[in-house]
Write an enzyme that holds these catalytic residues in place. Structure first.
Site, PDB file in Angstrom:
ATOM      1  N   HIS A 163       0.855  -1.194   0.000  1.00  0.00           N
ATOM      2  CA  HIS A 163       0.000   0.000   0.000  1.00  0.00           C
ATOM      3  C   HIS A 163       0.889   1.241   0.000  1.00  0.00           C
ATOM      4  CE1 HIS A 163      -3.180   2.815   1.161  1.00  0.00           C
ATOM      5  NE2 HIS A 163      -4.017   1.869   0.785  1.00  0.00           N
ATOM      6  N   ASP A 198      -8.020  -5.270   0.046  1.00  0.00           N
ATOM      7  CA  ASP A 198      -8.500  -6.148  -1.032  1.00  0.00           C
ATOM      8  C   ASP A 198      -8.155  -7.610  -0.819  1.00  0.00           C
ATOM      9  OD1 ASP A 198      -7.675  -3.349  -2.809  1.00  0.00           O
ATOM     10  OD2 ASP A 198      -9.689  -4.197  -2.884  1.00  0.00           O
TER      11      ASP A 198
HETATM   12  C1  SDX Z   1      -6.280   0.047  -2.862  1.00  0.00           C
HETATM   13  O1  SDX Z   1      -4.485   4.562  -1.986  1.00  0.00           O
HETATM   14  C2  SDX Z   1      -5.396   3.938  -1.379  1.00  0.00           C
HETATM   15  O2  SDX Z   1      -5.806   4.302  -0.292  1.00  0.00           O
HETATM   16  C3  SDX Z   1      -5.988   2.751  -2.121  1.00  0.00           C
HETATM   17  C4  SDX Z   1      -7.006   1.909  -1.350  1.00  0.00           C
HETATM   18  C5  SDX Z   1      -8.270   2.669  -1.081  1.00  0.00           C
HETATM   19  O3  SDX Z   1      -8.994   2.282  -0.153  1.00  0.00           O
HETATM   20  O4  SDX Z   1      -8.576   3.603  -1.879  1.00  0.00           O
HETATM   21  O5  SDX Z   1      -6.446   1.462  -0.125  1.00  0.00           O
HETATM   22  C6  SDX Z   1      -7.417   0.680  -2.160  1.00  0.00           C
HETATM   23  O6  SDX Z   1      -6.027   0.387  -3.980  1.00  0.00           O
HETATM   24  C7  SDX Z   1      -5.409  -0.934  -2.118  1.00  0.00           C
HETATM   25  C8  SDX Z   1      -4.231  -1.439  -2.981  1.00  0.00           C
HETATM   26  C9  SDX Z   1      -4.747  -2.576  -3.881  1.00  0.00           C
HETATM   27  N1  SDX Z   1      -3.675  -2.973  -4.845  1.00  0.00           N
HETATM   28  C10 SDX Z   1      -3.061  -4.144  -4.758  1.00  0.00           C
HETATM   29  O7  SDX Z   1      -3.222  -4.959  -3.848  1.00  0.00           O
HETATM   30  C11 SDX Z   1      -2.118  -4.424  -5.940  1.00  0.00           C
HETATM   31  C12 SDX Z   1      -0.769  -4.927  -5.407  1.00  0.00           C
HETATM   32  N2  SDX Z   1      -0.077  -3.817  -4.696  1.00  0.00           N
HETATM   33  C13 SDX Z   1       0.885  -3.061  -5.450  1.00  0.00           C
HETATM   34  O8  SDX Z   1       0.588  -2.880  -6.813  1.00  0.00           O
HETATM   35  C14 SDX Z   1       1.371  -1.822  -4.697  1.00  0.00           C
HETATM   36  O9  SDX Z   1       1.654  -2.216  -3.421  1.00  0.00           O
HETATM   37  C15 SDX Z   1       0.484  -0.591  -4.633  1.00  0.00           C
HETATM   38  C16 SDX Z   1       0.082  -0.129  -5.979  1.00  0.00           C
HETATM   39  C17 SDX Z   1      -0.734  -0.848  -3.807  1.00  0.00           C
HETATM   40  C18 SDX Z   1       1.295   0.511  -3.957  1.00  0.00           C
HETATM   41  O10 SDX Z   1       2.318   0.821  -4.810  1.00  0.00           O
HETATM   42  P1  SDX Z   1       3.396   1.976  -4.437  1.00  0.00           P
HETATM   43  O11 SDX Z   1       3.028   2.723  -3.247  1.00  0.00           O
HETATM   44  O12 SDX Z   1       3.674   2.727  -5.678  1.00  0.00           O
HETATM   45  O13 SDX Z   1       4.582   1.157  -3.977  1.00  0.00           O
HETATM   46  P2  SDX Z   1       5.698   0.660  -4.945  1.00  0.00           P
HETATM   47  O14 SDX Z   1       5.039   0.065  -6.150  1.00  0.00           O
HETATM   48  O15 SDX Z   1       6.685   1.739  -5.140  1.00  0.00           O
HETATM   49  O16 SDX Z   1       6.320  -0.536  -4.096  1.00  0.00           O
HETATM   50  C19 SDX Z   1       7.404  -0.286  -3.246  1.00  0.00           C
HETATM   51  C20 SDX Z   1       8.259  -1.530  -3.438  1.00  0.00           C
HETATM   52  C21 SDX Z   1       8.605  -1.791  -4.897  1.00  0.00           C
HETATM   53  O17 SDX Z   1       9.835  -2.444  -4.917  1.00  0.00           O
HETATM   54  P3  SDX Z   1      11.168  -1.523  -5.251  1.00  0.00           P
HETATM   55  O18 SDX Z   1      10.917  -0.890  -6.627  1.00  0.00           O
HETATM   56  O19 SDX Z   1      11.292  -0.531  -4.151  1.00  0.00           O
HETATM   57  O20 SDX Z   1      12.307  -2.551  -5.298  1.00  0.00           O
HETATM   58  O21 SDX Z   1       7.521  -2.692  -3.008  1.00  0.00           O
HETATM   59  C22 SDX Z   1       7.312  -3.559  -4.114  1.00  0.00           C
HETATM   60  C23 SDX Z   1       7.556  -2.774  -5.369  1.00  0.00           C
HETATM   61  O22 SDX Z   1       8.039  -3.604  -6.409  1.00  0.00           O
HETATM   62  N3  SDX Z   1       5.915  -4.003  -4.043  1.00  0.00           N
HETATM   63  C24 SDX Z   1       5.512  -5.244  -4.262  1.00  0.00           C
HETATM   64  C25 SDX Z   1       4.125  -5.208  -4.054  1.00  0.00           C
HETATM   65  N4  SDX Z   1       3.741  -3.967  -3.745  1.00  0.00           N
HETATM   66  C26 SDX Z   1       4.861  -3.220  -3.733  1.00  0.00           C
HETATM   67  N5  SDX Z   1       6.163  -6.369  -4.594  1.00  0.00           N
HETATM   68  C27 SDX Z   1       5.412  -7.476  -4.740  1.00  0.00           C
HETATM   69  N6  SDX Z   1       4.066  -7.527  -4.561  1.00  0.00           N
HETATM   70  C28 SDX Z   1       3.395  -6.407  -4.208  1.00  0.00           C
HETATM   71  N7  SDX Z   1       2.100  -6.457  -4.020  1.00  0.00           N
END
Ligand code: SDX
Length: 444
Positions: free
Chosen positions: A319, A377
């Site tokens: 998140h 989720d």
């Molecule tokens: C919702 O914003 C909100 O409040 C949203 C929400 C709401 O109520 O409105 O809470 C609802 O959207 C919840 C999120 C649902 N999405 C998912 O579950 C999809 C999987 N999650 C990821 O796509 C990700 O965690 C996000 C999109 C939710 C957050 O992405 P960020 O903040 O841009 O974080 P990031 O992608 O920069 O991740 C930081 C690191 C990265 O690695 P590095 O580049 O630093 O090496 O963590 C890794 C990412 O690759 N990472 C993951 C991961 N999520 C982040 N690696 C593997 N699996 C994951 N799920």
């Protein structure tokens, strides 16, 4: 907006900006503004005029787009408050409609206020009869999100008496219409996808009961809503109602900042929510669990999730704000176990797999180091599935719930005297100016 954050005695941050332009560095003092909770903000509204510099923050990881009093999240502590009330208490003791009122009207309603609000919502649950024609234009296998984004946007073609955003009464009617009609529009999308007739809302049912009734009743026989399912759905709607300036809420605010009508703004929010990185994740979690299939394959998928060259991510994990447990996931996890037991599930393979996946992921150094925890989720889809709701409807139900938050945020934005049209700048790295080359003179 009643009182402002700006007091006379705010702190100042001193900045020496050397933009590389003639004249060397430009000192600038930026006000530091303090809210009631959360980090202070650097007020950079004058930064460009004082320094000829923009800030650069793709994804807005460090940027506050607005002042708000609606929802507060402490991502480090896993805290979520709506107008100061913890989400755990609201999920346990309130109802979705009461939370919708709280978000919009700044506090919990008195008995009389809630009677008025409930009555108003109830009397707006039907949609214009001609709106039904929109559905027949879609293929039966259209994704219900594709349907509702179109139908909600089309509401502005039917309700000309609630399009003037500068008229408080029209804003109120449009808000109530949207909250009231979303379940009806959502249920109609489901009925259309399975070739069953649309079911009209019933005024003697609660908000969640009506949504279930319109989805699963048929004209052929009486249908009794399962109170366990209704109570679980109402709790899930509360947990999804609002969440600060997430992507879809920011989309609604940006659309609203242009003066677009509320139906168009909410349609924009629905479109944004659909993405699998956002509200579409609940559907993606179930599809992921089905693909993993068995706990013996969890390590294979965790390996993929950690592989930078693999686009696979663990859906339902991570998140932007929570670097601790999403408090909604904690409530949903408990509700999951309760609802499955109450519905007589001896065991639900997807839940067992999800809990095993969560356990293994939370012990994995990659997830620990990056502070990746289950989000809202991760469990919602499992409960929806146990309630008999098809996977393609999960994000639709998220949109039904989030409409309350989108409306509250839209109303707050419209009422904010400092509100302007949203228009971000950019860091341009394209071609410098060059002249047009006629076709016969272009080199391959
Ligand atoms: C919702 O914003 C909100 O409040 C949203 C929400 C709401 O109520 O409105 O809470 C609802 O959207 C919840 C999120 C649902 N999405 C998912 O579950 C999809 C999987 N999650 C990821 O796509 C990700 O965690 C996000 C999109 C939710 C957050 O992405 P960020 O903040 O841009 O974080 P990031 O992608 O920069 O991740 C930081 C690191 C990265 O690695 P590095 O580049 O630093 O090496 O963590 C890794 C990412 O690759 N990472 C993951 C991961 N999520 C982040 N690696 C593997 N699996 C994951 N799920």
């Amino acid at each position: 907006m009643t009182e402002h954050f700006l007091e006379e005695d705010y702190d100042l941050a001193h900045l020496e900006v050397t933009p590389g332009q003639p004249g060397g560095s430009k000192p600038v003092d930026l006000p530091i503004l303090h809210g009631t909770m959360g980090p202070p903000v650097l007020d950079i509204r004058l930064l460009y005029s004082e320094t000829d510099c923009f800030t650069y923050d793709p994804g807005y990881t460090s940027t506050a787009s607005c002042e708000s009093k609606i929802t507060f999240i402490d991502g480090e502590k896993g805290v979520l408050l709506h107008r100061g009330y913890p989400i755990e208490e609201l999920a346990e003791r309130s109802t979705f409609l009461e939370v919708a009122y709280l978000l919009m009207e700044e506090d919990l309603p008195t008995e009389e206020a809630f009677r008025w609000f409930n009555q108003s919502i109830t009397l707006h649950t039907m949609v214009h009869e001609q709106l039904r024609n929109f559905y027949s234009g879609f293929r039966r296998d259209a994704h219900p999100m594709a349907i509702i984004v179109g139908v909600v946007g089309a509401l502005s073609a039917f309700y000309h008496d609630s399009l003037d955003i500068h008229d408080a009464q029209q804003r109120l009617i449009a808000s109530h219409r949207l909250i009231a009609k979303m379940p009806t529009i959502a249920a109609m999308a489901y009925k259309y996808s399975i070739g069953q007739p649309f079911i009209y809302p019933q005024n003697d049912l609660s908000y969640a009961e009506n949504l279930i009734y319109m989805m699963f009743a048929t004209p052929a026989e009486p249908y009794k809503v399962n109170p366990i399912v209704a109570k679980a759905l109402d709790k899930i709607l509360i947990l999804h109602a609002d969440h600060e300036q997430n992507a879809s809420t920011s989309t609604v605010r940006l659309a609203g900042s242009t003066g677009a009508n509320p139906f168009a703004c909410i349609a924009a929010g629905i479109a944004c929510l659909w993405g699998p990185a956002h509200g579409g994740a609940n559907e993606a979690v179930i599809n992921m669990l089905k693909k993993i299939g068995h706990k013996d394959r969890i390590s294979e998928y965790l390996k993929r999730a950690k592989d930078k060259n693999d686009p696979f991510r663990l859906m339902g994990f991570g998140h932007r704000v929570y670097k601790n447990y999403d408090p909604r996931a904690t409530v949903l996890r408990k509700a999951c176990q309760e609802v499955l037991a109450e519905l007589g599930y001896k065991h639900e393979p997807l839940l067992e797999l999800a809990m095993e996946l969560e356990k293994i992921a939370l012990e994995d150094s990659y997830f620990i180091e990056k502070k990746l925890y289950p989000n809202v989720d991760f469990y919602s889809g499992i409960i929806f599935k146990a309630m008999g709701i098809p996977t393609s409807m999960f994000t639709v139900l998220f949109a039904v719930a989030r409409t309350a938050g989108w409306i509250a945020q839209w109303l707050e934005m419209i009422g904010d005297p400092s509100q302007k049209i949203g228009r971000p700048r950019q860091l341009y790295t394209g071609h410098t100016q060059r002249n047009y080359t006629p076709l016969d003179q272009r080199k391959p």
